[in-house]
Design a protein around this motif. Structure first.
Motif, PDB file in Angstrom:
ATOM      1  N   ARG A  31     -10.942 -22.845  34.704  1.00  0.00           N
ATOM      2  CA  ARG A  31     -11.007 -21.993  33.103  1.00  0.00           C
ATOM      3  C   ARG A  31     -10.887 -22.884  31.719  1.00  0.00           C
ATOM      4  O   ARG A  31     -11.493 -23.961  31.877  1.00  0.00           O
ATOM      5  N   PRO A  32     -11.547 -21.846  30.926  1.00  0.00           N
ATOM      6  CA  PRO A  32     -12.530 -22.047  29.828  1.00  0.00           C
ATOM      7  C   PRO A  32     -11.531 -22.793  28.468  1.00  0.00           C
ATOM      8  O   PRO A  32     -10.365 -22.723  28.667  1.00  0.00           O
ATOM      9  N   PHE A  33     -12.504 -23.732  28.078  1.00  0.00           N
ATOM     10  CA  PHE A  33     -11.482 -24.466  27.158  1.00  0.00           C
ATOM     11  C   PHE A  33     -10.348 -24.977  27.740  1.00  0.00           C
ATOM     12  O   PHE A  33      -9.396 -24.970  26.619  1.00  0.00           O
ATOM     13  N   VAL A  34     -10.425 -25.912  28.575  1.00  0.00           N
ATOM     14  CA  VAL A  34      -9.215 -26.898  28.641  1.00  0.00           C
ATOM     15  C   VAL A  34      -9.242 -28.511  28.779  1.00  0.00           C
ATOM     16  O   VAL A  34      -8.016 -29.310  28.753  1.00  0.00           O
ATOM     17  N   LEU A  60     -18.014 -23.392  14.007  1.00  0.00           N
ATOM     18  CA  LEU A  60     -17.903 -24.617  14.663  1.00  0.00           C
ATOM     19  C   LEU A  60     -17.787 -24.627  15.299  1.00  0.00           C
ATOM     20  O   LEU A  60     -16.705 -24.628  16.081  1.00  0.00           O
ATOM     21  N   HIS A  61     -18.460 -25.126  16.682  1.00  0.00           N
ATOM     22  CA  HIS A  61     -18.080 -25.906  17.906  1.00  0.00           C
ATOM     23  C   HIS A  61     -16.514 -26.242  18.067  1.00  0.00           C
ATOM     24  O   HIS A  61     -16.815 -27.332  16.847  1.00  0.00           O
ATOM     25  N   PRO A  62     -15.968 -26.749  18.139  1.00  0.00           N
ATOM     26  CA  PRO A  62     -14.580 -27.524  17.751  1.00  0.00           C
ATOM     27  C   PRO A  62     -14.386 -28.557  18.655  1.00  0.00           C
ATOM     28  O   PRO A  62     -14.551 -29.738  17.659  1.00  0.00           O
ATOM     29  N   THR A 111     -13.926 -16.341  26.653  1.00  0.00           N
ATOM     30  CA  THR A 111     -14.765 -16.610  28.002  1.00  0.00           C
ATOM     31  C   THR A 111     -16.064 -17.626  27.159  1.00  0.00           C
ATOM     32  O   THR A 111     -16.780 -18.259  26.480  1.00  0.00           O
ATOM     33  N   ASN A 112     -17.226 -17.718  28.695  1.00  0.00           N
ATOM     34  CA  ASN A 112     -18.495 -18.471  28.219  1.00  0.00           C
ATOM     35  C   ASN A 112     -19.557 -17.799  28.246  1.00  0.00           C
ATOM     36  O   ASN A 112     -19.542 -17.108  28.605  1.00  0.00           O
ATOM     37  N   VAL A 113     -20.718 -17.907  27.659  1.00  0.00           N
ATOM     38  CA  VAL A 113     -22.169 -17.768  27.969  1.00  0.00           C
ATOM     39  C   VAL A 113     -22.582 -17.839  29.138  1.00  0.00           C
ATOM     40  O   VAL A 113     -22.574 -16.859  29.718  1.00  0.00           O
ATOM     41  N   VAL A 162     -16.037 -16.555  22.178  1.00  0.00           N
ATOM     42  CA  VAL A 162     -17.630 -16.989  23.488  1.00  0.00           C
ATOM     43  C   VAL A 162     -17.717 -18.314  22.983  1.00  0.00           C
ATOM     44  O   VAL A 162     -18.144 -18.470  21.690  1.00  0.00           O
ATOM     45  N   GLY A 163     -17.426 -19.128  24.482  1.00  0.00           N
ATOM     46  CA  GLY A 163     -17.958 -20.228  24.062  1.00  0.00           C
ATOM     47  C   GLY A 163     -18.980 -20.399  24.511  1.00  0.00           C
ATOM     48  O   GLY A 163     -20.113 -19.369  24.989  1.00  0.00           O
ATOM     49  N   GLU A 164     -19.907 -21.482  24.457  1.00  0.00           N
ATOM     50  CA  GLU A 164     -21.123 -22.242  25.546  1.00  0.00           C
ATOM     51  C   GLU A 164     -21.068 -22.345  26.740  1.00  0.00           C
ATOM     52  O   GLU A 164     -21.511 -21.002  27.595  1.00  0.00           O
ATOM     53  N   ALA A 165     -20.768 -23.706  27.316  1.00  0.00           N
ATOM     54  CA  ALA A 165     -20.702 -23.181  29.093  1.00  0.00           C
ATOM     55  C   ALA A 165     -19.033 -24.198  29.334  1.00  0.00           C
ATOM     56  O   ALA A 165     -19.191 -25.083  28.253  1.00  0.00           O
ATOM     57  N   PRO A 166     -19.195 -24.293  30.794  1.00  0.00           N
ATOM     58  CA  PRO A 166     -17.688 -25.680  30.673  1.00  0.00           C
ATOM     59  C   PRO A 166     -18.411 -26.722  30.967  1.00  0.00           C
ATOM     60  O   PRO A 166     -18.966 -26.577  31.217  1.00  0.00           O
ATOM     61  N   GLY A 167     -16.738 -27.495  30.735  1.00  0.00           N
ATOM     62  CA  GLY A 167     -17.609 -28.965  30.543  1.00  0.00           C
ATOM     63  C   GLY A 167     -16.581 -29.239  31.687  1.00  0.00           C
ATOM     64  O   GLY A 167     -16.137 -28.836  32.342  1.00  0.00           O
ATOM     65  N   ARG A 168     -16.240 -30.899  31.802  1.00  0.00           N
ATOM     66  CA  ARG A 168     -15.668 -31.147  33.112  1.00  0.00           C
ATOM     67  C   ARG A 168     -14.882 -30.569  33.477  1.00  0.00           C
ATOM     68  O   ARG A 168     -14.410 -30.707  34.291  1.00  0.00           O
ATOM     69  N   ASP A 169     -13.695 -30.551  31.964  1.00  0.00           N
ATOM     70  CA  ASP A 169     -12.167 -29.951  32.420  1.00  0.00           C
ATOM     71  C   ASP A 169     -12.431 -28.987  32.731  1.00  0.00           C
ATOM     72  O   ASP A 169     -11.633 -28.517  34.456  1.00  0.00           O
ATOM     73  N   GLU A 170     -13.652 -27.840  32.492  1.00  0.00           N
ATOM     74  CA  GLU A 170     -13.139 -26.837  32.649  1.00  0.00           C
ATOM     75  C   GLU A 170     -13.946 -26.163  34.380  1.00  0.00           C
ATOM     76  O   GLU A 170     -13.380 -25.247  34.959  1.00  0.00           O
ATOM     77  N   ASP A 171     -14.889 -26.807  34.836  1.00  0.00           N
ATOM     78  CA  ASP A 171     -15.281 -26.853  35.539  1.00  0.00           C
ATOM     79  C   ASP A 171     -14.358 -27.653  36.790  1.00  0.00           C
ATOM     80  O   ASP A 171     -14.293 -26.604  38.079  1.00  0.00           O
TER      81      ASP A 171
END
Ligand code: URA
Length: 264
Positions: A134-137, A235-237, A162-164, A121-130
């Motif tokens: 897909r999460p963590f890409v 810790l978050h990558p 997934t993400n929160v 379980v990650g936090e939230a999508p960033g620019r690439d994920e958006d």
């Protein structure tokens, strides 16, 4: 206004104008301020008349009572009604109460193997994920894949992710408490439907959401429970990309995850 302006940029421009004191729009026709003042006085007088006890409001249609919507309750009802992951994805896509949705390109729901023993379980999508949905890409996701590979796990075979939050916060700002609160019922249902043997809680926002605690550098590496399942905060990558020396701690945490999986 430039029609290509996205919603968040338009909002930011408006807020900036308010901050510097802009309080009226200049129109291309002259404004009769005396008539305007007079109209305001009239309107105020009429309002006061209407508010007097027993005052009738001639010709006015009866006003419908204002219904306050509780987004958390709406989310909980929608999440509970979803009986599988596809239905949950659809329910989240149909949820209209989170402002983040308006600025996002895609709903980022999951990646990996539903039914895997490990759910990240990650936090939230960033620019690439958006952009990709897909999460963590992005860069952090590539590091996450390497971390998983180091203990023989992968999203192709053995991990579900997934993400929160399913929508990217503008400029990657931290999610607001009310955004987390209204999306949490969906996350809880997501975990119940995916039914992993254990959870890996990645980063501060996820720890706060699932454990009710902040301070990931303190929490990391200690097994705990979240929603009745064993859970390991790490810790978050994205943090590891900035703090190389923290990778040593994370390596220990990954070994702990590997060992725990052997006992299940
Ligand atoms: N960071 C996260 O927490 N989740 C993502 O999907 C990407 C970056």
């Amino acid at each position: 206004m430039d029609s290509a302006l996205d919603w968040h940029s338009a909002k930011a421009m408006l807020e900036w104008q308010i901050e510097i004191g802009v309080d009226e729009a200049i129109s291309d026709r002259p404004v009769d301020r005396f008539a305007h003042e007079q109209a305001l006085r009239e309107a105020a007088r009429e309002r006061a008349e209407r508010q007097k006890p027993g005052a009738a409001s001639p010709g006015a249609a009866p006003r419908a009572p204002r219904v306050e919507v509780d987004p958390v309750a709406v989310a909980r009802a929608a999440a509970t009604a979803a009986t599988d992951l596809d239905a949950l994805r659809a329910a989240m896509g149909a949820f209209e109460h989170c402002e983040l949705k308006r600025g996002a390109r895609n709903l980022v729901f999951c990646d990996g193997q539903p039914g895997a023993r490990v759910m990240i379980v990650g936090e939230a999508p960033g620019r690439d994920e958006d952009r990709i949905g897909r999460p963590f890409v992005g860069k952090a996701g590539q590091l996450l894949d390497k971390m998983l590979a180091a203990i023989d796990l992968s999203r192709e075979e053995s991990v579900y992710i997934t993400n929160v939050l399913p929508w990217r916060p503008p400029q990657n700002r931290d999610p607001r408490p009310e955004e987390i609160a209204m999306m949490k019922p969906f996350l809880e249902r997501h975990i119940a439907l995916a039914d992993p043997a254990l959870l890996v809680i990645v980063g501060n926002i996820s720890a706060q959401t699932l454990l009710g605690k902040r301070g990931i550098t303190r929490l990391r590496g200690t097994w705990t429970e979240a929603l009745g399942r064993p859970a390991l905060p790490i810790l978050h990558p994205a943090y590891l990309l900035r703090q190389n020396e923290a990778k040593r701690d994370t390596w220990a945490d990954l070994l702990s995850l590997k060992a725990r999986l052997k006992t299940l």
